[in-house]
Design a protein around this motif. Structure first.
Motif, PDB file in Angstrom:
ATOM      1  N   ARG A 101     -24.095  45.949   2.017  1.00  6.48           N
ATOM      2  CA  ARG A 101     -24.299  47.390   1.872  1.00  6.48           C
ATOM      3  C   ARG A 101     -23.571  47.964   0.668  1.00  6.48           C
ATOM      4  NH1 ARG A 101     -27.837  47.782   2.679  1.00  6.48           N
ATOM      5  NH2 ARG A 101     -28.027  49.945   3.293  1.00  6.48           N
TER       6      ARG A 101
ATOM      7  N   TYR B 219     -36.681  58.532   3.591  1.00  3.02           N
ATOM      8  CA  TYR B 219     -36.677  59.907   3.059  1.00  3.02           C
ATOM      9  C   TYR B 219     -36.868  60.955   4.166  1.00  3.02           C
ATOM     10  CZ  TYR B 219     -37.474  57.409  -1.417  1.00  3.02           C
ATOM     11  OH  TYR B 219     -37.396  56.561  -2.486  1.00  3.02           O
TER      12      TYR B 219
ATOM     13  N   SER C 249     -28.860  45.246  -2.914  1.00  2.52           N
ATOM     14  CA  SER C 249     -29.442  44.614  -1.721  1.00  2.52           C
ATOM     15  C   SER C 249     -30.595  43.668  -2.005  1.00  2.52           C
ATOM     16  CB  SER C 249     -29.963  45.685  -0.762  1.00  2.52           C
ATOM     17  OG  SER C 249     -28.924  46.481  -0.283  1.00  2.52           O
ATOM     18  N   LYS C 250     -31.302  43.884  -3.112  1.00  7.90           N
ATOM     19  CA  LYS C 250     -32.560  43.146  -3.306  1.00  7.90           C
ATOM     20  C   LYS C 250     -32.343  42.009  -4.305  1.00  7.90           C
ATOM     21  CE  LYS C 250     -34.275  46.466  -0.784  1.00  7.90           C
ATOM     22  NZ  LYS C 250     -34.630  46.273   0.615  1.00  7.90           N
TER      23      LYS C 250
ATOM     24  N   TYR D 167     -35.406  54.899  12.420  1.00 13.21           N
ATOM     25  CA  TYR D 167     -35.709  53.883  11.405  1.00 13.21           C
ATOM     26  C   TYR D 167     -35.950  52.559  12.122  1.00 13.21           C
ATOM     27  CZ  TYR D 167     -35.233  51.001   7.244  1.00 13.21           C
ATOM     28  OH  TYR D 167     -35.470  50.121   6.216  1.00 13.21           O
TER      29      TYR D 167
ATOM     30  N   ALA E 101     -34.914  50.866  -6.429  1.00 11.03           N
ATOM     31  CA  ALA E 101     -34.369  49.749  -5.642  1.00 11.03           C
ATOM     32  C   ALA E 101     -34.947  48.404  -6.099  1.00 11.03           C
ATOM     33  CB  ALA E 101     -34.652  49.967  -4.158  1.00 11.03           C
ATOM     34  N   TYR E 102     -36.163  48.444  -6.671  1.00  8.59           N
ATOM     35  CA  TYR E 102     -36.847  47.188  -7.033  1.00  8.59           C
ATOM     36  C   TYR E 102     -36.972  47.014  -8.546  1.00  8.59           C
ATOM     37  CZ  TYR E 102     -37.752  47.533  -2.116  1.00  8.59           C
ATOM     38  OH  TYR E 102     -37.572  47.653  -0.758  1.00  8.59           O
TER      39      TYR E 102
ATOM     40  N   THR F 173     -29.632  49.360  -6.284  1.00  6.38           N
ATOM     41  CA  THR F 173     -28.989  48.686  -5.150  1.00  6.38           C
ATOM     42  C   THR F 173     -28.643  47.235  -5.455  1.00  6.38           C
ATOM     43  OG1 THR F 173     -29.247  48.090  -2.820  1.00  6.38           O
ATOM     44  CG2 THR F 173     -31.253  48.036  -4.149  1.00  6.38           C
TER      45      THR F 173
ATOM     46  N   CYS G  46     -40.226  57.137  -5.988  1.00  2.00           N
ATOM     47  CA  CYS G  46     -39.866  55.745  -5.677  1.00  2.00           C
ATOM     48  C   CYS G  46     -40.660  54.845  -6.632  1.00  2.00           C
ATOM     49  CB  CYS G  46     -40.235  55.468  -4.226  1.00  2.00           C
ATOM     50  SG  CYS G  46     -39.656  53.896  -3.605  1.00  2.00           S
TER      51      CYS G  46
ATOM     52  N   GLY H  40     -24.782  51.049   0.343  1.00  5.62           N
ATOM     53  CA  GLY H  40     -26.237  50.874   0.214  1.00  5.62           C
ATOM     54  C   GLY H  40     -26.812  52.098  -0.467  1.00  5.62           C
ATOM     55  N   SER H  41     -27.942  51.912  -1.170  1.00  3.44           N
ATOM     56  CA  SER H  41     -28.487  53.074  -1.877  1.00  3.44           C
ATOM     57  C   SER H  41     -29.046  54.102  -0.906  1.00  3.44           C
ATOM     58  CB  SER H  41     -29.523  52.650  -2.916  1.00  3.44           C
ATOM     59  OG  SER H  41     -30.589  51.985  -2.312  1.00  3.44           O
ATOM     60  N   VAL H  42     -29.355  53.671   0.313  1.00 10.15           N
ATOM     61  CA  VAL H  42     -29.833  54.649   1.300  1.00 10.15           C
ATOM     62  C   VAL H  42     -28.711  55.639   1.623  1.00 10.15           C
ATOM     63  CG1 VAL H  42     -29.319  53.320   3.412  1.00 10.15           C
ATOM     64  CG2 VAL H  42     -31.246  54.882   3.377  1.00 10.15           C
TER      65      VAL H  42
ATOM     66  N   ASN I  81     -42.164  51.756  -2.512  1.00 13.87           N
ATOM     67  CA  ASN I  81     -42.131  51.042  -1.239  1.00 13.87           C
ATOM     68  C   ASN I  81     -42.924  51.897  -0.246  1.00 13.87           C
ATOM     69  OD1 ASN I  81     -41.529  49.834   1.171  1.00 13.87           O
ATOM     70  ND2 ASN I  81     -39.341  50.289   1.129  1.00 13.87           N
TER      71      ASN I  81
ATOM     72  N   PHE J 186     -40.775  55.350   0.916  1.00 15.92           N
ATOM     73  CA  PHE J 186     -39.663  54.765   1.676  1.00 15.92           C
ATOM     74  C   PHE J 186     -39.376  55.599   2.933  1.00 15.92           C
ATOM     75  CE2 PHE J 186     -34.819  53.929   1.538  1.00 15.92           C
ATOM     76  CZ  PHE J 186     -34.928  52.908   2.458  1.00 15.92           C
TER      77      PHE J 186
ATOM     78  N   ASP K  40     -35.866  56.478  -7.515  1.00 16.36           N
ATOM     79  CA  ASP K  40     -35.376  55.417  -6.638  1.00 16.36           C
ATOM     80  C   ASP K  40     -35.890  54.086  -7.180  1.00 16.36           C
ATOM     81  OD1 ASP K  40     -34.810  53.595  -4.649  1.00 16.36           O
ATOM     82  OD2 ASP K  40     -35.372  54.929  -3.002  1.00 16.36           O
TER      83      ASP K  40
HETATM   84  N1  PMP Z   1     -34.850  52.606  -1.705  1.00 18.61           N
HETATM   85  C1  PMP Z   1     -35.935  51.901  -1.438  1.00 18.61           C
HETATM   86  C2  PMP Z   1     -37.220  52.247  -2.097  1.00 18.61           C
HETATM   87  C3  PMP Z   1     -35.888  50.820  -0.536  1.00 18.61           C
HETATM   88  O1  PMP Z   1     -36.996  50.133  -0.248  1.00 18.61           O
HETATM   89  C4  PMP Z   1     -34.654  50.507   0.071  1.00 18.61           C
HETATM   90  C5  PMP Z   1     -34.510  49.364   1.035  1.00 18.61           C
HETATM   91  N2  PMP Z   1     -35.537  49.114   1.869  1.00 18.61           N
HETATM   92  C6  PMP Z   1     -33.564  51.292  -0.247  1.00 18.61           C
HETATM   93  C7  PMP Z   1     -33.683  52.329  -1.134  1.00 18.61           C
HETATM   94  C8  PMP Z   1     -32.239  51.100   0.403  1.00 18.61           C
HETATM   95  O2  PMP Z   1     -31.620  49.943   0.093  1.00 18.61           O
HETATM   96  P1  PMP Z   1     -30.085  49.730   0.399  1.00 18.61           P
HETATM   97  O3  PMP Z   1     -29.615  50.843   1.267  1.00 18.61           O
HETATM   98  O4  PMP Z   1     -30.015  48.403   1.060  1.00 18.61           O
HETATM   99  O5  PMP Z   1     -29.423  49.773  -0.936  1.00 18.61           O
END
Ligand code: PMP
Length: 352
Positions: free
Chosen positions: A226, A114, A217-218, A14, A187-188, A215, A154, A85-87, A158, A111, A185
């Motif tokens: 995280r 994956y 995170s955004k 990554y 995230a946004y 998440t 997604c 984190g969602s990842v 992304n 993303f 997913d």
């Molecule tokens: N899903 C998508 C589509 C993302 O773009 C990102 C972050 N780049 C994540 C999940 C993961 O985000 P995080 O682990 O920070 O929650």
């Protein structure tokens, strides 16, 4: 020499977005889709207060945060599972469904995590090319076999920034067999303004094989801490909880996420500013002669083909870090107005 799994030899690591600094010292990081805002004072205070007890392990079940999320989204607490984190939640999902021969279907490009997670879990990636900048849901439905265990969608995607609309997504979900988990997913999600783009939480309720990934995170600005979560029916949530490492979500992440939900109005005002800037940036780029797909996320996408690296280098020379996906295009996060102006100035000079 210890022996490692063979897959490690071929896995692409990554590559996180890095900051760059121009010779004159300017530096704008538009490469990781982060919030351009510093933490809210109330969130920083909650973290400082939380720091007083970090000699203790965190609440392993993250009970208060789980309750806060349940209340915020009007879902049962049993439907929520958390991760670092969602990842990491996505990784937990892979742990939960993967077995030798398992296939995971997702669009490409999407993303970057994956394929990594699939490789790590020993699953086979089935990548379905995008149709232009959009998911090709018909092709994705056709790619599902009796070995498919999971599908990632997604939405918004992304790095291409486009989003799938309700009718299309619902008819796709209706085509997926019940024993295949569909991960939306999102995230946004907070940046979506097209009312035809469905909130996954309205889709999962009647569908036990649909999970929604979100998440902090955004939009909530906690990338450095995280914390992410999934909302899905109880069997899916239980499976994800079982695959979580003990204490994966740390104490400061938990208190900051709770404080962020309490201050959500302020955070969503910031999201609104980012959305306004997104419109400004996209219109300016179109005015410069660029083709820019409509964005429902906190970034825009420029398809540059084999000029991708050159464009990223031109940005870097001006202190603007963007994310190149060579040889497809460049993803540019929406930042502060000043950062966006710096990016637009480079784009204006770059040959179309
Ligand atoms: N899903 C998508 C589509 C993302 O773009 C990102 C972050 N780049 C994540 C999940 C993961 O985000 P995080 O682990 O920070 O929650």
């Amino acid at each position: 020499m210890p022996r490692f799994r063979q897959i490690l030899d071929t896995m692409a690591p990554y590559t996180p977005g890095k900051a760059v600094v121009a010779p004159d010292g300017r530096s704008y990081k538009l490469s990781s889709n982060e919030s351009p805002y510093e933490p809210l004072p109330s969130v920083a205070e909650a973290i400082a207060e939380g720091a007083r007890t970090i000699h203790r392990y965190p609440d392993a079940g993250a009970v208060k945060l789980t309750e806060a999320i349940a209340e915020r989204f009007s879902v049962p607490a049993e439907h929520i599972a958390l991760g670092a984190g969602s990842v990491t939640v996505a990784q937990q999902l892979f742990e939960a469904v993967s077995e030798p021969g398992a296939e995971v279907v997702y669009a490409w490009r999407s993303f970057e995590a994956y394929p990594l997670l699939a490789d790590l879990a020993g699953a086979t990636s089935v990548r379905v090319p995008l149709a232009g900048e959009d998911h090709d849901l018909d092709a994705m439905a056709e790619a599902i076999t009796d070995r498919t265990r999971m599908v990632f969608v997604c939405n918004p995607n992304n790095p291409t920034s486009t989003a799938i609309r309700r009718a299309e997504l619902e008819s796709f979900l209706d085509r997926v067999p019940q024993d295949v988990l569909v991960v939306l997913d999102e995230a946004y999600r907070e940046y979506v303004r097209d009312e035809d783009v469905p909130d996954g939480l309205t889709l999962y309720r009647d569908r036990p094989n649909v999970a929604v990934l979100r998440t902090f995170s955004k939009a909530y600005g906690l990338a450095g801490l995280r914390v992410g979560y999934m909302i899905a029916h109880e069997p899916v949530a239980t499976a994800v909880r079982k695959t979580m490492m003990p204490f994966a979500v740390n104490h400061l992440a938990q208190v900051a996420a709770i404080a962020s939900l309490a201050a959500e109005d302020e955070l969503l005002d910031r999201v609104e500013q980012v959305v306004k800037e997104r419109t400004r940036v996209r219109e300016a780029l179109i005015g410069q002669g660029w083709t820019v797909p409509p964005s429902e996320a906190n970034f825009v996408w420029l398809r540059l083909g084999d000029r991708t690296q050159d464009f990223a280098a031109a940005c870097a020379a001006e202190g603007v870090a963007v994310r190149p996906f060579h040889p497809e295009g460049v993803r540019v996060s929406i930042g502060s107005p000043e950062a966006n102006d710096a990016f637009l100035a480079v784009a204006a000079r770059f040959p179309r």
